[in-house]
Design an enzyme around this catalytic site. Structure first.
Site, mmCIF file in Angstrom:
data_model
loop_
_atom_site.group_PDB
_atom_site.id
_atom_site.type_symbol
_atom_site.label_atom_id
_atom_site.label_comp_id
_atom_site.label_asym_id
_atom_site.label_seq_id
_atom_site.Cartn_x
_atom_site.Cartn_y
_atom_site.Cartn_z
ATOM 1 N N HIS A 127 0.832 -1.199 0.000
ATOM 2 C CA HIS A 127 0.000 0.000 0.000
ATOM 3 C C HIS A 127 0.878 1.264 0.000
ATOM 4 C CE1 HIS A 127 -3.215 2.519 2.330
ATOM 5 N NE2 HIS A 127 -3.170 2.838 1.061
ATOM 6 N N GLU A 130 2.349 1.806 -3.404
ATOM 7 C CA GLU A 130 1.307 2.355 -4.299
ATOM 8 C C GLU A 130 1.243 3.886 -4.159
ATOM 9 O OE1 GLU A 130 -2.613 3.907 -3.587
ATOM 10 O OE2 GLU A 130 -2.971 1.784 -3.115
#
Ligand SMILES: [Zn+2]
Length: 349
Positions: A127, A130
């Site tokens: 995450h 990202e």
């Protein structure tokens, strides 16, 4: 570059499709959309198209349910759509798109990496990565270059990290599609991943986690995740926050930054990505654009350890066959019955 089996479509479908694979292994679905009328459905219809590129998208969704919101009334599905714009801003963009009376071009790129692949010592690392790839590239150094470009030209962008995939999406006025794609592709070609940007993005990840904390559905999922056998990827803490994405004795973030670069080089490979483009551009134009821009995305060997088929079913545990009474945050009363099904991947088609 190889042409792949072309998608089947309805006779009523006016769109034209072409699927191909670039030399670096990137699988691409191009969609010529003859409809010039405005309407913010480009991203939505694109999501349907993703399933055509590879059935793996749909397959993984079964696993991903764990991380996904199930109730519509919940609006803190931060992990799913984490670059959330505030409502007002988002409406403004929609209006902008409409006033141009022009249907937006759209793109989505998915990579086979997600929370399951997070390093044991860095929960939420996928995450975090990202977020970090948005923060400038060798070619476009400014941190918000891509977002600024897209929003200035009637569009919007977003990304989410699920259990086994990370997906980036955007739409923009067709005239600016190529420019936006060039900026977008740099996320995967040469993102800067600067140490200086890490602290800010960690804060962003942290605040998404804080937003998720009071979500009843997220809490229920976390309870489920807590009962799976030790070491099972389903039990991982995939949101990440400033406590989980932390390396001791790394005062200036050099080690974390190095890990981030290694992680990207390991997983962000063209041969592990699917890309879908939809625009009023002709298929030939789209193909030329995609070849010119995305051929530079690096490819590499498939990372080991991504096959989870040898693991026991995550919910084949006595703790699953129980009644749990959960004190809700919101004022609600509900009964939820759950069944754990065997994997249906083999039956997808
Ligand atoms: Zn996020």
């Amino acid at each position: 570059m190889a042409t792949m089996e072309q998608p089947l479509k309805s006779e009523n479908d006016k769109k034209l499709y072409r699927s191909l694979r670039l030399d670096n292994g990137l699988k691409v679905l191009l969609i010529h959309d003859p409809d010039r009328n405005h309407g913010r459905i480009a991203q939505a219809s694109l999501c349907e198209s993703m399933a055509s590129v590879s059935c793996s998208e749909e397959e993984e969704a079964t696993d991903n349910e764990l991380m996904e919101e199930e109730e519509e009334e919940e609006d803190t599905d931060a992990l799913e759509f984490d670059k959330d714009l505030d409502e007002e801003q988002s409406h403004k963009m929609k209006d902008k798109g409409k006033s141009d009376a022009e249907k937006l071009a759209a793109a989505a790129l998915s990579i086979r990496v997600g929370g399951f692949q997070d390093p044991e010592d860095l929960p939420g690392f996928s995450h975090f990565l990202e977020h970090m790839v948005f923060m400038g590239s060798e070619k476009y150094k400014s941190e918000n270059e891509f977002d600024d470009f897209v929003t200035t030209h009637g569009g919007n962008s977003n990304a989410h990290t699920a259990c086994e995939e990370t997906v980036f999406v955007f739409d923009v006025l067709p005239k600016y599609f190529e420019g936006a794609l060039d900026r977008f592709a740099q996320f995967f070609i040469s993102p800067l991943l600067l140490k200086d940007s890490m602290e800010r993005e960690l804060r962003a990840v942290d605040s998404e986690f804080e937003m998720a904390v009071p979500s009843d559905s997220v809490r229920k999922e976390q309870i489920l995740q807590s009962i799976v056998p030790p070491g099972h990827p389903v039990g991982k803490f995939m949101w990440g926050n400033s406590k989980s994405i932390y390396i001791a004795n790394d005062p200036d973030g050099s080690i974390l930054n190095q890990r981030l670069n290694e992680y990207r080089q390991k997983y962000y490979l063209a041969n592990r990505m699917n890309l879908v483009l939809q625009s009023r551009h002709t298929l030939d134009e789209l193909e030329e654009i995609v070849r010119k821009i995305f051929s530079a995305v690096p490819s590499g060997p498939e990372p080991p350890g991504l096959d989870y088929s040898h693991l026991p079913p995550p919910f084949d545990v006595p703790e699953y066959n129980k009644i749990y009474k959960v004190a809700p945050v919101k004022d609600l009363n509900e009964v939820e019955l759950r069944w754990a099904l065997p994997t249906l991947l083999a039956h997808y088609k």
